[in-house]
Design a protein around this motif. Structure first.
Motif, PDB file in Angstrom:
ATOM      1  N   LEU A 111       0.830  -1.206   0.000  1.00 29.84           N
ATOM      2  CA  LEU A 111       0.000   0.000   0.000  1.00 29.84           C
ATOM      3  C   LEU A 111       0.865   1.257   0.000  1.00 29.84           C
ATOM      4  CD1 LEU A 111      -2.807   1.266   0.121  1.00 29.84           C
ATOM      5  CD2 LEU A 111      -2.728   1.057   2.615  1.00 29.84           C
ATOM      6  N   VAL A 112       1.928   1.256   0.793  1.00 30.14           N
ATOM      7  CA  VAL A 112       2.839   2.400   0.823  1.00 30.14           C
ATOM      8  C   VAL A 112       3.474   2.589  -0.559  1.00 30.14           C
ATOM      9  CG1 VAL A 112       4.950   3.345   1.821  1.00 30.14           C
ATOM     10  CG2 VAL A 112       3.279   2.218   3.297  1.00 30.14           C
ATOM     11  N   ALA A 113       3.840   1.475  -1.199  1.00 31.74           N
ATOM     12  CA  ALA A 113       4.419   1.561  -2.544  1.00 31.74           C
ATOM     13  C   ALA A 113       3.431   2.166  -3.526  1.00 31.74           C
ATOM     14  CB  ALA A 113       4.854   0.171  -3.011  1.00 31.74           C
ATOM     15  N   LEU A 114       2.153   1.801  -3.402  1.00 34.08           N
ATOM     16  CA  LEU A 114       1.122   2.364  -4.274  1.00 34.08           C
ATOM     17  C   LEU A 114       0.992   3.867  -4.055  1.00 34.08           C
ATOM     18  CD1 LEU A 114      -1.331   2.145  -6.212  1.00 34.08           C
ATOM     19  CD2 LEU A 114      -2.735   1.636  -4.203  1.00 34.08           C
ATOM     20  N   ILE A 115       0.952   4.285  -2.790  1.00 37.10           N
ATOM     21  CA  ILE A 115       0.810   5.710  -2.473  1.00 37.10           C
ATOM     22  C   ILE A 115       2.003   6.500  -3.009  1.00 37.10           C
ATOM     23  CG2 ILE A 115       0.737   7.392  -0.583  1.00 37.10           C
ATOM     24  CD1 ILE A 115      -0.820   5.242   1.032  1.00 37.10           C
ATOM     25  N   PHE A 116       3.206   5.971  -2.814  1.00 37.67           N
ATOM     26  CA  PHE A 116       4.389   6.659  -3.309  1.00 37.67           C
ATOM     27  C   PHE A 116       4.375   6.754  -4.829  1.00 37.67           C
ATOM     28  CE2 PHE A 116       7.858   6.665   0.184  1.00 37.67           C
ATOM     29  CZ  PHE A 116       6.946   7.232   1.062  1.00 37.67           C
ATOM     30  N   GLY A 117       3.893   5.715  -5.486  1.00 42.74           N
ATOM     31  CA  GLY A 117       3.790   5.751  -6.936  1.00 42.74           C
ATOM     32  C   GLY A 117       2.852   6.845  -7.405  1.00 42.74           C
ATOM     33  N   LEU A 144      11.050  -0.066   1.270  1.00 39.50           N
ATOM     34  CA  LEU A 144      10.017  -0.757   0.502  1.00 39.50           C
ATOM     35  C   LEU A 144      10.576  -1.912  -0.324  1.00 39.50           C
ATOM     36  CD1 LEU A 144       7.716   2.157  -0.710  1.00 39.50           C
ATOM     37  CD2 LEU A 144       7.266   0.473   1.081  1.00 39.50           C
ATOM     38  N   GLY A 145      11.626  -1.630  -1.093  1.00 40.59           N
ATOM     39  CA  GLY A 145      12.200  -2.675  -1.931  1.00 40.59           C
ATOM     40  C   GLY A 145      12.630  -3.893  -1.134  1.00 40.59           C
ATOM     41  N   PRO A 146      13.450  -3.716  -0.091  1.00 31.73           N
ATOM     42  CA  PRO A 146      13.878  -4.862   0.717  1.00 31.73           C
ATOM     43  C   PRO A 146      12.719  -5.587   1.401  1.00 31.73           C
ATOM     44  CG  PRO A 146      15.332  -2.991   1.080  1.00 31.73           C
ATOM     45  CD  PRO A 146      14.198  -2.483   0.257  1.00 31.73           C
ATOM     46  N   GLN A 147      11.721  -4.836   1.882  1.00 28.48           N
ATOM     47  CA  GLN A 147      10.585  -5.461   2.555  1.00 28.48           C
ATOM     48  C   GLN A 147       9.768  -6.326   1.592  1.00 28.48           C
ATOM     49  OE1 GLN A 147       9.009  -5.635   5.797  1.00 28.48           O
ATOM     50  NE2 GLN A 147      11.178  -5.327   6.240  1.00 28.48           N
ATOM     51  N   ILE A 148       9.473  -5.781   0.429  1.00 26.99           N
ATOM     52  CA  ILE A 148       8.674  -6.538  -0.540  1.00 26.99           C
ATOM     53  C   ILE A 148       9.444  -7.766  -1.013  1.00 26.99           C
ATOM     54  CG2 ILE A 148       7.668  -6.441  -2.865  1.00 26.99           C
ATOM     55  CD1 ILE A 148       6.929  -3.491  -2.246  1.00 26.99           C
ATOM     56  N   LYS A 149      10.742  -7.600  -1.239  1.00 23.89           N
ATOM     57  CA  LYS A 149      11.559  -8.743  -1.639  1.00 23.89           C
ATOM     58  C   LYS A 149      11.585  -9.799  -0.545  1.00 23.89           C
ATOM     59  CE  LYS A 149      16.002  -9.869  -3.738  1.00 23.89           C
ATOM     60  NZ  LYS A 149      17.290  -9.344  -4.262  1.00 23.89           N
ATOM     61  N   LEU A 150      11.660  -9.380   0.703  1.00 26.92           N
ATOM     62  CA  LEU A 150      11.648 -10.311   1.834  1.00 26.92           C
ATOM     63  C   LEU A 150      10.359 -11.120   1.860  1.00 26.92           C
ATOM     64  CD1 LEU A 150      12.861 -11.315   4.563  1.00 26.92           C
ATOM     65  CD2 LEU A 150      11.640  -9.406   5.640  1.00 26.92           C
TER      66      LEU A 150
END
Length: 224
Positions: A111-117, A144-150
């Protein structure tokens, strides 16, 4: 009869899919998002004060939140526990974990990634744009990147052990997991790095109940 208040491109697609899996009859009321803000229309506030979806009404009750709706429907309409493992089994522990993981752990970074986009796409003064892009870039790189990859690595590993999240059998936890998995893949997660997740999403969409649910509202589209 259950009434599903379905908002396009929303989590409520999971409720439709669940009801189709169980063969439970329901009434469908569909709501369109505001084309500019992408928010739900104010009519949904007449159903629930937050004005969000999913929400169902049944026998005078108003039930919101995906997990709560799933549990309500299973308690009331799935007497044979066809989509939920028996209490006290290892499979039930897995089912319960993934039912809550979907919204509690997986959706927040997506969701945070969507908002930032959306922030990056917004019209901003030319002198502000580099600052915003810099901040967004740092957050994406550091968090965000590391969390989503995790998370995607974790799910890929789990699906390498079993065909469905709770074990050998499809359950309502898979229905709950469907939305964030699709959302992540649609927002640039490197799908080719996660073949098990790709296969899982493919099998999910091949289920007749998924296809019946989608046919009733048109293309589910990209999760918001």
């Amino acid at each position: 009869m259950i009434t599903v208040h379905h908002l396009e491109y929303s989590r409520s697609q999971r409720v439709l899919w669940l009801l189709e899996e169980l063969g439970v009859p329901y009434e469908l009321k569909t709501y369109k998002r505001n084309p500019k803000t992408k928010m739900a229309p104010p009519e949904l506030k007449a159903i629930h004060p937050l004005g969000k979806s999913p929400v169902i009404t049944d026998d005078g009750q108003v039930i919101a939140e995906s997990g709560a709706i799933i549990e309500y429907i299973l308690d009331r309409y799935d007497a044979n526990n066809s989509l939920r493992p028996a209490h006290g089994t290892p499979e039930y522990l897995q089912y319960n974990y993934w039912l809550h993981y979907a919204e509690g752990s997986l959706m927040p970074p997506l969701l945070v990634a969507l908002i930032f986009g959306q922030v990056q796409k917004a019209k901003l003064p030319f002198f502000v744009k580099p600052i915003v892009n810099g901040i967004v870039g740092k957050v994406r790189g550091a968090y965000l990147g590391p969390q989503i990859k995790l998370h995607y690595g974790f799910m890929e590993q789990e699906l390498n052990k079993k065909p469905w999240f709770a074990g050998p059998n499809f359950t309502a936890a898979d229905i709950q997991m469907s939305y964030p998995l699709e959302a992540g893949l649609s927002r640039g997660t490197a799908a080719n790095e996660y073949p098990k997740i790709q296969d899982y999403v493919k099998r999910m969409k091949e289920r007749p109940a998924w296809q019946r649910a989608e046919a009733k509202v048109g293309d589910f589209g990209t999760p918001m």
